[in-house]
Scaffold this active site. Structure first.
Site, short mmCIF file in Angstrom:
data_model
loop_
_atom_site.label_atom_id
_atom_site.label_comp_id
_atom_site.label_asym_id
_atom_site.label_seq_id
_atom_site.Cartn_x
_atom_site.Cartn_y
_atom_site.Cartn_z
N HIS A 56 12.28 0.59 -1.83
CA HIS A 56 13.70 0.39 -2.10
C HIS A 56 14.49 1.69 -1.96
O HIS A 56 15.62 1.78 -2.44
CB HIS A 56 13.89 -0.15 -3.52
CG HIS A 56 13.11 -1.38 -3.81
ND1 HIS A 56 13.21 -2.53 -3.06
CD2 HIS A 56 12.20 -1.65 -4.79
CE1 HIS A 56 12.41 -3.45 -3.55
NE2 HIS A 56 11.76 -2.94 -4.58
N HIS A 218 12.74 -8.01 -2.78
CA HIS A 218 11.35 -8.03 -2.35
C HIS A 218 11.12 -9.13 -1.32
O HIS A 218 9.98 -9.47 -1.01
CB HIS A 218 10.41 -8.28 -3.54
CG HIS A 218 10.60 -7.33 -4.66
ND1 HIS A 218 11.41 -7.60 -5.74
CD2 HIS A 218 10.08 -6.11 -4.88
CE1 HIS A 218 11.39 -6.58 -6.58
NE2 HIS A 218 10.59 -5.66 -6.08
#
Length: 330
Positions: A56, A218
């Site tokens: 991320h 995700h």
């Protein structure tokens, strides 16, 4: 899929070695998976610690430095860090004023940070926690009980981090973080799937000409799939979804966030459309941040986060910050 890596097993360690090389103002412990501001612990200051699965970036390691996080704990790709990392981080940055854990609402992160808080308190470290759960798209998703934590994580870390930098006590820093989370909502869109290094192929099938609305960071499923839309149509849909759930109030902070593979040319065009929609809905914009900040590896996608900001939150947002990924006022 082509990836600029050595082998999947070392991708996080290799990235940490690169962070250490590029940012000597940070202390990077590759073996124990910690990124700490070099001057920690800072005397008389509350310390913010956050973390989560890698993939991320720049969240969270890129937000370590004066005005934001004191330390970050990167896990394996899309996998929570372990409690030992968080306890080490808390011990490294605690000045005696306490530590605030900023936790995205994913089951693994929540469980491990809760366990770490208990262990840290056993060692005499006072710990408070802010849970970020800003995503309006779905509830009780693949990784989460309740709403997912996404773009508002940046707002919490920046604004609460500024309060800590000013010397506010732990209770006040925690309250500000909770206020920011309560005042923030997000909605994301995927134009393509995400490819993890371990799998080496797209995590889900998204046919050409379709997009996924309400995607998670995700690659979790969203609300629905639709045929491809224009930037303006997407802005109408995403902003309206956020505004339906956003508390009423004054002006907003706007984050137009790229998921990793959308060019800035397109993100800025989308930002213009987001401003158009907010203007048509009568919502004043106080500040806007556009770029790749809370990403999902190579996903082509974007998200919109809005935060109702009073004068105090705006002042803390504008306060100086000096991190690898966010820097102004210093």
């Amino acid at each position: 899929m082509k990836m600029l890596i050595n082998v999947p097993e070392t991708v996080v360690a290799d990235a940490l070695r690169g962070i250490a090389a590029a940012h000597p103002e940070l202390t990077v412990d590759v073996e124990n998976r910690l990124v700490v501001r070099r001057d920690a612990p800072v005397e008389g200051r509350v310390a913010l610690v956050s973390g989560g699965g890698s993939g991320h970036e720049p969240l969270h390691s890129g937000f370590v430095g004066p005005g934001m996080l004191a330390a970050a704990c990167p896990g394996e790709v899309f996998t929570s860090p372990v409690p030992d990392q968080m306890v080490r981080a808390a011990a490294a940055v605690d000045s005696g004023r306490g530590v605030l854990f900023v936790v995205k609402n994913y089951t693994g992160d929540v469980l491990n940070f809760d366990m770490a808080a208990e262990l840290a308190e056993d060692e005499g470290i006072q710990v408070a926690k802010v849970l970020v759960d800003d995503d309006v798209a779905v509830r009780d998703s693949l990784y989460t009980a309740g709403r997912r934590g996404t773009g508002a994580t940046l707002f919490v870390e920046k604004i609460a981090g500024a309060a800590a930098e000013e010397g506010a006590p732990l209770e006040r820093v925690e309250a500000i973080g909770r206020q920011v989370n309560a005042s923030s909502r997000s909605f994301g869109v995927a134009l393509s799937s995400v490819t993890t290094p371990a799998k080496g192929s797209p995590s889900f099938d998204l046919p050409a000409g379709e997009l996924e609305l309400g995607i998670g960071i995700h690659g979790e499923p969203g609300r629905e799939r639709r045929p491809m839309m224009t930037s303006g149509e997407l802005a109408d849909l995403a902003v309206d979804a956020v505004l339906e759930d956003l508390p009423p109030g004054g002006p907003v902070l706007v984050l137009v966030n790229g998921m990793g593979a959308i060019p800035l040319l397109e993100l800025y065009g989308f930002t213009a459309e987001v401003h158009r929609v907010l203007g048509e809905r009568g919502v004043p914009v106080a500040r806007t941040l556009t770029g790749n900040y809370v990403t999902s590896l190579d996903m082509a996608g974007c998200s919109v986060t809005l935060c109702r900001a009073d004068e105090e939150l705006l002042r803390l947002w504008d306060a100086p910050v000096s991190t690898p990924a966010l820097r102004w006022g210093r």
